[in-house]
Design an enzyme around this catalytic site. Structure first.
Site, PDB file in Angstrom:
ATOM      1  N   LYS A 158      33.174 -37.422 -32.990  1.00  0.00           N
ATOM      2  CA  LYS A 158      33.515 -37.440 -34.423  1.00  0.00           C
ATOM      3  C   LYS A 158      33.785 -38.850 -34.959  1.00  0.00           C
ATOM      4  O   LYS A 158      34.343 -39.021 -36.037  1.00  0.00           O
ATOM      5  CB  LYS A 158      34.731 -36.532 -34.759  1.00  0.00           C
ATOM      6  CG  LYS A 158      34.634 -35.107 -34.302  1.00  0.00           C
ATOM      7  CD  LYS A 158      33.302 -34.469 -34.520  1.00  0.00           C
ATOM      8  CE  LYS A 158      32.946 -34.218 -35.961  1.00  0.00           C
ATOM      9  NZ  LYS A 158      31.577 -33.603 -36.062  1.00  0.00           N
ATOM     10  N   GLY A 160      31.356 -41.031 -35.615  1.00  0.00           N
ATOM     11  CA  GLY A 160      30.237 -41.494 -36.427  1.00  0.00           C
ATOM     12  C   GLY A 160      29.062 -41.840 -35.521  1.00  0.00           C
ATOM     13  O   GLY A 160      28.194 -42.636 -35.860  1.00  0.00           O
ATOM     14  N   THR A 161      29.048 -41.217 -34.361  1.00  0.00           N
ATOM     15  CA  THR A 161      28.032 -41.547 -33.350  1.00  0.00           C
ATOM     16  C   THR A 161      26.625 -41.154 -33.796  1.00  0.00           C
ATOM     17  O   THR A 161      25.663 -41.846 -33.501  1.00  0.00           O
ATOM     18  CB  THR A 161      28.363 -40.864 -32.008  1.00  0.00           C
ATOM     19  OG1 THR A 161      28.513 -39.449 -32.229  1.00  0.00           O
ATOM     20  CG2 THR A 161      29.662 -41.397 -31.416  1.00  0.00           C
ATOM     21  N   SER A 247      38.946 -34.201 -37.970  1.00  0.00           N
ATOM     22  CA  SER A 247      37.504 -33.945 -38.008  1.00  0.00           C
ATOM     23  C   SER A 247      37.092 -33.035 -36.845  1.00  0.00           C
ATOM     24  O   SER A 247      36.300 -32.103 -37.007  1.00  0.00           O
ATOM     25  CB  SER A 247      36.768 -35.282 -37.922  1.00  0.00           C
ATOM     26  OG  SER A 247      35.396 -35.084 -37.782  1.00  0.00           O
ATOM     27  N   THR A 367      34.201 -31.139 -45.341  1.00  0.00           N
ATOM     28  CA  THR A 367      35.482 -31.261 -46.025  1.00  0.00           C
ATOM     29  C   THR A 367      36.579 -30.875 -45.032  1.00  0.00           C
ATOM     30  O   THR A 367      36.513 -29.815 -44.400  1.00  0.00           O
ATOM     31  CB  THR A 367      35.526 -30.299 -47.236  1.00  0.00           C
ATOM     32  OG1 THR A 367      34.378 -30.596 -48.041  1.00  0.00           O
ATOM     33  CG2 THR A 367      36.791 -30.471 -48.033  1.00  0.00           C
TER      34      THR A 367
HETATM   35  N1  LIG Z   1      26.144 -41.794 -42.868  1.00  0.00           N
HETATM   36  C1  LIG Z   1      26.953 -40.800 -42.506  1.00  0.00           C
HETATM   37  N2  LIG Z   1      26.703 -39.540 -42.892  1.00  0.00           N
HETATM   38  C2  LIG Z   1      27.522 -38.554 -42.523  1.00  0.00           C
HETATM   39  N3  LIG Z   1      28.609 -38.698 -41.744  1.00  0.00           N
HETATM   40  C3  LIG Z   1      28.892 -39.942 -41.343  1.00  0.00           C
HETATM   41  C4  LIG Z   1      28.098 -41.034 -41.702  1.00  0.00           C
HETATM   42  N4  LIG Z   1      28.633 -42.129 -41.154  1.00  0.00           N
HETATM   43  C5  LIG Z   1      29.711 -41.742 -40.497  1.00  0.00           C
HETATM   44  N5  LIG Z   1      29.880 -40.416 -40.602  1.00  0.00           N
HETATM   45  C6  LIG Z   1      30.977 -39.693 -40.006  1.00  0.00           C
HETATM   46  O1  LIG Z   1      30.493 -39.177 -38.787  1.00  0.00           O
HETATM   47  C7  LIG Z   1      31.384 -38.140 -38.450  1.00  0.00           C
HETATM   48  C8  LIG Z   1      30.773 -37.312 -37.362  1.00  0.00           C
HETATM   49  O2  LIG Z   1      30.817 -38.102 -36.216  1.00  0.00           O
HETATM   50  P1  LIG Z   1      29.835 -37.899 -35.006  1.00  0.00           P
HETATM   51  O3  LIG Z   1      28.435 -38.003 -35.461  1.00  0.00           O
HETATM   52  O4  LIG Z   1      30.254 -38.841 -33.937  1.00  0.00           O
HETATM   53  O5  LIG Z   1      30.168 -36.425 -34.608  1.00  0.00           O
HETATM   54  S1  LIG Z   1      29.783 -35.738 -33.262  1.00  0.00           S
HETATM   55  O6  LIG Z   1      30.778 -36.114 -32.272  1.00  0.00           O
HETATM   56  O7  LIG Z   1      28.441 -36.130 -32.888  1.00  0.00           O
HETATM   57  O8  LIG Z   1      29.879 -34.294 -33.597  1.00  0.00           O
HETATM   58  C9  LIG Z   1      31.617 -37.415 -39.731  1.00  0.00           C
HETATM   59  O9  LIG Z   1      32.897 -36.856 -39.661  1.00  0.00           O
HETATM   60  P2  LIG Z   1      33.428 -35.766 -40.715  1.00  0.00           P
HETATM   61  O10 LIG Z   1      33.437 -36.479 -42.050  1.00  0.00           O
HETATM   62  O11 LIG Z   1      34.780 -35.432 -40.266  1.00  0.00           O
HETATM   63  O12 LIG Z   1      32.488 -34.641 -40.671  1.00  0.00           O
HETATM   64  C10 LIG Z   1      31.486 -38.501 -40.779  1.00  0.00           C
HETATM   65  O13 LIG Z   1      32.706 -38.856 -41.350  1.00  0.00           O
END
Ligand SMILES: Nc1ncnc2c1ncn2[C@@H]1O[C@H](COP(=O)(O)OS(=O)(=O)O)[C@@H](OP(=O)(O)O)[C@H]1O
EC number: 2.8.2.-
Length: 548
Positions: A158, A160-161, A247, A367
């Protein structure tokens, strides 16, 4: 890079430096254990590291960290297949680099549950069937070779990977697996050949990558990755751990609406304010603890920390760092990003054509439920010392610029006067370094307590807080033993005595040492060096005036 089979290097001899490092790790782990067992909820529980050294059962600490966590949603392999028509090398070379996996909103597949025995069963992003179907290679052209990855996004869940992986995949010299292979945590027994077969084909000079965020919290992962190739580059996307926890919870909630509230899960005992650090949503955010494990195998220079917050507000800036780290030309720039107001996130676009930007799916940017502000406060307090420790270890600030405010609660580097002693040693050079440091700080060495991060990683942490009365620190009333090299001592704290804090201490400081020795990683991390400030718990006339 050596590609030895799993376990191939497992029996190597442990160098003395690493033993010291293990002691540091032990200290961290013991603190964590004590926290978990005794219910310390704030810095107070962490400020008495020396008291923790006799805490029992260090090994028991390891298992709670052995997470099976993973993200839940992934791009559809079918889509990936559609978007991965074969391209010739020339076309590839010319390609501006666009994610081969379409990630338009809603185009995500739901993963099967992993079955991990967690309080909140972790979700799996990639099923074994997907992998055996070659989901990862659906985007693979029929030329080049499948290679083991040279770079990995290892976490955090979570953080932003996905956004990072998709952005870096826009680079023509990067090929990445769309799905999460989970090789170093769940599929390791399948062997490196299995792993290689999951990878896309690459041409000479292209970098193969994958992301599996659960690696960061998997105990065995560092050793296994090191055994695959010790020069593997590692990328960790870090995010404010409080927001990350929410998250994480939000993701679980989206799959299991019946789970208890965040507030209920976050506490062992809400009345006592006892945070449940065994809950994976909380535990994953104790970055310092997990990082310790990695630093036993990889130098900091091989790990890049990307700010999850900055990845949202300044994706091009973060991508510049990533490309530099990977030794790539800076091809992914601001031209590749477009901030989508509706989505509330940057989306990727092809700069060279007018095609619509593509945003990540609905599972990214969910959200979050509203969480009781008091609970947020308590969590911030809980994470604060760990965050500070993490800053110390990485030598990096993680200021949130936008949505995640908690990191800014922390004074990242309260040290007003810092000096960096770049080499560790015991000879004349070292003495000179110490003198130079003291001179720079405008202090007399004899009035400085030299606290060695190598000796006990918690000490600088303690110093970032008002030191508790029982904080022991080394050698302050008399002249500091110039030339003493803490790492040469078999005992914690190095040569010299540890003295209790007393009003006689006019100031205290931390001089960090650094060399290429892996065992000094904590000092490396604290390469901001020498911290001087008045002990707030002691009253004496403004010691700052001595510092010029
Ligand atoms: N460009 C863009 N678009 C959408 N979301 C973005 C982006 N950059 C960073 N994030 C943040 O990435 C969060 C999800 O993290 P991961 O991708 O690491 O999640 S996971 O572990 O693979 O499930 C996700 O967390 P949440 O907002 O809590 O859903 C986002 O805040």
């Amino acid at each position: 890079a050596a590609m030895s089979p799993p376990g191939g290097r497992g029996g190597s001899k442990v160098p003395p430096a690493r033993k010291l490092l293990c002691m540091c790790s032990l200290s961290l782990c013991l603190t964590y254990l004590c926290y978990s067992l005794m219910g310390g909820t704030g810095p107070g529980a962490l400020r008495s590291p020396l008291n923790l050294q006799s805490s029992p059962a260090p090994r028991a600490l390891r298992s709670p960290l052995n997470l099976q966590s993973s993200p839940a949603l992934l791009p559809s392999p079918t889509r990936a297949g559609n978007s991965s028509r074969r391209r010739g090398p020339a076309e590839l070379a010319a390609a501006p680099g666009w994610p081969r996996t379409s990630l338009a909103p809603g185009e995500m597949i739901t993963a099967a549950p992993s079955g991990a025995a967690e309080r909140d069963p972790q979700e799996s992003s990639t099923t074994d069937e997907e992998l055996s179907r070659g989901a990862g290679s659906t985007t693979t052209p029929d030329y080049g070779e499948q290679r083991l990855p040279q770079a990995l996004i290892i976490g955090v869940k979570k953080g932003g990977t996905r956004a990072l992986l998709e952005a870096i995949r826009a680079h023509p010299d990067v090929r990445a697996v769309g799905v999460e292979p989970h090789f170093f945590d769940r599929n390791y027994e399948k062997g490196l050949e299995w792993y290689r077969n999951v990878m896309p084909k690459t041409l000479e000079g292209q970098i193969t990558m994958e992301k599996t965020p659960s690696y960061f919290v998997t105990n065995e992962a560092p050793k296994r990755i090191h055994s695959m190739a010790k020069d593997t580059k590692l990328i960790v996307v870090v995010r404010n751990p409080v927001t990350r926890a929410i998250s994480d919870y939000t993701q679980t909630l989206s799959k299991k609406p019946e789970i208890p509230t965040f507030e209920v899960l976050a506490f062992k005992n809400r009345t006592l304010g006892l945070i449940d650090a065994s809950w994976s949503a909380i535990r994953i955010g104790i970055y310092a603890l997990h990082l310790e494990n990695w630093l036993q195998y990889f130098p900091l220079s091989q790990i890049l920390f990307v700010s999850g917050e900055r990845l949202i507000i300044d994706p091009a800036g973060e991508m510049a760092k990533v490309q530099d780290f990977l030794g790539l030309k800076r091809i992914v720039t601001e031209k590749h990003f477009y901030f989508n107001q509706t989505k509330g996130f940057p989306c990727l676009k092809k700069p060279e054509d007018g095609s619509a930007p593509r945003c990540l799916g609905k599972s990214k940017g969910r959200t979050h439920p509203k969480i009781d502000p008091d609970v947020i406060q308590r969590l911030r307090k809980f994470y604060k010392p760990f965050n500070v420790m993490f800053y110390q270890m990485t030598g990096q600030d993680f200021h949130p610029e936008r949505r995640d405010q908690a990191f800014s609660d922390i004074e990242v580097n309260p040290c007003k006067r810092c000096c960096h002693i770049p080499t560790q040693g015991s000879g004349i050079g070292w003495v000179e370094q110490q003198d130079a440091c003291a001179a720079k700080l405008g202090i007399r060495l004899g009035h400085v307590s030299v606290l060695w991060t190598i000796a006990n990683p918690w000490l600088p942490l303690g110093l970032l807080q008002p030191p508790p009365p029982n904080l022991l620190y080394r050698q302050s009333s008399g002249p500091v033993e110039k030339g003493s090299a803490p790492v040469s001592s078999p005992s914690f704290g190095g040569p010299g005595r540890w003295l209790p804090a007393s009003p006689g201490h006019r100031e205290y400081g931390v001089c960090n040492v650094q060399d290429g020795n892996r065992s000094l990683h904590l000092a490396n991390a604290g390469a901001r060096g020498c911290k001087i400030s008045p002990p707030p718990s002691l009253s004496h006339p403004s010691p700052q005036k001595h510092h010029g």
